[in-house]
Design a protein around this motif. Structure first.
Motif, PDB file in Angstrom:
ATOM      1  N   ALA A  28      57.455  23.588   1.352  1.00 15.51           N
ATOM      2  CA  ALA A  28      57.842  23.415  -0.051  1.00 15.51           C
ATOM      3  C   ALA A  28      56.746  22.692  -0.826  1.00 15.51           C
ATOM      4  CB  ALA A  28      59.153  22.637  -0.142  1.00 15.51           C
ATOM      5  N   ALA A  29      56.137  21.677  -0.207  1.00  9.31           N
ATOM      6  CA  ALA A  29      55.062  20.946  -0.878  1.00  9.31           C
ATOM      7  C   ALA A  29      53.863  21.851  -1.121  1.00  9.31           C
ATOM      8  CB  ALA A  29      54.651  19.741  -0.038  1.00  9.31           C
ATOM      9  N   ARG A  30      53.558  22.707  -0.173  1.00  7.49           N
ATOM     10  CA  ARG A  30      52.423  23.618  -0.359  1.00  7.49           C
ATOM     11  C   ARG A  30      52.719  24.651  -1.450  1.00  7.49           C
ATOM     12  NH1 ARG A  30      48.884  24.512   5.058  1.00  7.49           N
ATOM     13  NH2 ARG A  30      49.171  22.438   5.976  1.00  7.49           N
ATOM     14  N   ALA A  31      53.959  25.096  -1.516  1.00  9.26           N
ATOM     15  CA  ALA A  31      54.330  26.015  -2.598  1.00  9.26           C
ATOM     16  C   ALA A  31      54.211  25.319  -3.954  1.00  9.26           C
ATOM     17  CB  ALA A  31      55.743  26.531  -2.377  1.00  9.26           C
ATOM     18  N   LEU A  32      54.601  24.045  -4.011  1.00  8.45           N
ATOM     19  CA  LEU A  32      54.460  23.260  -5.229  1.00  8.45           C
ATOM     20  C   LEU A  32      52.988  23.165  -5.637  1.00  8.45           C
ATOM     21  CD1 LEU A  32      55.340  21.130  -7.400  1.00  8.45           C
ATOM     22  CD2 LEU A  32      55.134  19.411  -5.573  1.00  8.45           C
ATOM     23  N   ILE A  33      52.117  22.829  -4.689  1.00  5.46           N
ATOM     24  CA  ILE A  33      50.700  22.682  -4.994  1.00  5.46           C
ATOM     25  C   ILE A  33      50.093  24.013  -5.420  1.00  5.46           C
ATOM     26  CG2 ILE A  33      48.444  22.098  -4.000  1.00  5.46           C
ATOM     27  CD1 ILE A  33      49.969  20.014  -2.269  1.00  5.46           C
ATOM     28  N   ALA A  34      50.522  25.110  -4.796  1.00  2.00           N
ATOM     29  CA  ALA A  34      50.038  26.431  -5.208  1.00  2.00           C
ATOM     30  C   ALA A  34      50.414  26.717  -6.657  1.00  2.00           C
ATOM     31  CB  ALA A  34      50.616  27.500  -4.283  1.00  2.00           C
ATOM     32  N   ASP A  35      51.636  26.352  -7.032  1.00  2.12           N
ATOM     33  CA  ASP A  35      52.101  26.546  -8.410  1.00  2.12           C
ATOM     34  C   ASP A  35      51.273  25.699  -9.378  1.00  2.12           C
ATOM     35  OD1 ASP A  35      53.587  27.178 -10.646  1.00  2.12           O
ATOM     36  OD2 ASP A  35      55.412  26.167 -10.002  1.00  2.12           O
ATOM     37  N   LEU A  36      51.035  24.446  -9.021  1.00  6.00           N
ATOM     38  CA  LEU A  36      50.256  23.554  -9.878  1.00  6.00           C
ATOM     39  C   LEU A  36      48.813  24.030 -10.020  1.00  6.00           C
ATOM     40  CD1 LEU A  36      51.555  20.127  -8.500  1.00  6.00           C
ATOM     41  CD2 LEU A  36      52.172  21.190 -10.690  1.00  6.00           C
ATOM     42  N   CYS A  37      48.236  24.516  -8.931  1.00  7.99           N
ATOM     43  CA  CYS A  37      46.870  25.038  -8.992  1.00  7.99           C
ATOM     44  C   CYS A  37      46.796  26.291  -9.860  1.00  7.99           C
ATOM     45  CB  CYS A  37      46.357  25.331  -7.585  1.00  7.99           C
ATOM     46  SG  CYS A  37      45.970  23.850  -6.612  1.00  7.99           S
ATOM     47  N   GLY A  38      47.839  27.116  -9.799  1.00  7.62           N
ATOM     48  CA  GLY A  38      47.877  28.293 -10.654  1.00  7.62           C
ATOM     49  C   GLY A  38      47.907  27.916 -12.127  1.00  7.62           C
ATOM     50  N   TRP A  39      48.632  26.856 -12.450  1.00  4.97           N
ATOM     51  CA  TRP A  39      48.674  26.348 -13.833  1.00  4.97           C
ATOM     52  C   TRP A  39      47.282  25.903 -14.276  1.00  4.97           C
ATOM     53  CZ3 TRP A  39      50.783  20.797 -14.947  1.00  4.97           C
ATOM     54  CH2 TRP A  39      50.718  20.528 -16.331  1.00  4.97           C
TER      55      TRP A  39
END
Length: 274
Positions: free
Chosen positions: A193-204
């Motif tokens: 879940a944390a990695r999915a969060l970071i992927a989302d933030l990096c996409g932003w």
């Protein structure tokens, strides 16, 4: 200039025209010193707040054409010589952000975090554009997008440094959406879940960088080339985070000497949407 700090502040690089280097250096040392007052050492918060208050008073003094105190004469003497081509309000915005860093809040959503970036990062880009005589609305908006993206990339790069210091820059709305707690991020607890969060933030951050990137192609000469390297450096950090599966809670990515040829090629072949 050779510095020991890792933040994305401007440096009077070889690509910067010699006539502008004193002003760029003055901006850098003003921001670097204020950031150190807010972050470095073991002084209590009240002492840091007073130091920033005194620092702001010295800024106000030189803006009014008066002498600054001797405490930071190495900062304000060169800055005073360059004030005729700088915007004082942008320097005050930087101090607002550094004061906020004394007791950093928890950010409820992305808009609130971007407001912090508006004061902590965007003034740097606007100050530099002003030195180059660029002040049209499109250029300023794209500069803001690049600077905010760089600030966000720095956050997503620095989880392992910010967490132990109690600093959390992930908006609560993003934490909630991915089912990750603030405590998980502060403790650098890795999980899918944390990695999915970071992927989302990096996409932003990548989207913001792409919105601003056309500015690097529009600026002529050295200014454009310098900005190409800035854009590509930020994107390269995002690539490194992605290549490791977004594990930046555990591992801090950084640019190395051997990344230089790749960055140079990317800068040379850069198009509107890198």
């Amino acid at each position: 200039m050779s510095v020991d700090h890792y933040e994305n502040f401007p440096v009077a690089s070889v690509l910067c025209p010699p006539a502008l280097r004193p002003a760029v250096a003055a901006i850098y040392y003003f921001a670097r010193t204020a950031d150190d007052l807010a972050d470095e050492g073991d002084a209590p918060t009240a002492e840091r707040a007073q130091a920033l208050h005194d620092y702001r008073a010295d800024l106000a003094a030189i803006v009014a054409g008066q002498a600054a105190s001797p405490r930071w004469i190495h900062v304000f003497q060169p800055l005073k010589r360059e004030m005729h081509r700088l915007q004082p309000a942008l320097l005050h915005d930087l101090l607002d952000a550094f004061e906020q860093d004394l007791t950093p809040p928890r950010y409820s959503d992305r808009a609130q975090l971007l407001d912090y970036c508006r004061r902590s990062a965007n003034p740097v880009g606007r100050l530099l554009l002003g030195l180059y005589g660029v002040n049209d609305g499109d250029a300023l908006r794209r500069s803001d997008a690049i600077c905010s993206a760089l600030q966000l990339i720095n956050f997503w790069q620095d989880f392992s440094r910010d967490g132990p210091n109690g600093r959390l820059y992930v908006p609560q709305a993003d934490l909630d959406r991915h089912g990750v707690s603030a405590g998980d991020v502060l403790a650098c607890r890795d999980s899918p879940a944390a990695r999915a969060l970071i992927a989302d933030l990096c996409g932003w951050a990548r989207t913001l960088m792409r919105e601003g990137a056309p500015l690097a192609l529009a600026l002529p000469g050295r200014a454009g080339w310098e900005l190409r390297f800035v854009v590509q450096g930020g994107l390269a950090i995002l690539d490194k985070i992605e290549a490791r599966g977004h594990d930046s809670l555990l591992h801090r990515p950084a640019l190395r000497v051997w990344d230089a040829p790749r960055l140079a090629w990317r800068a040379l072949t850069m198009r509107a949407a890198p």
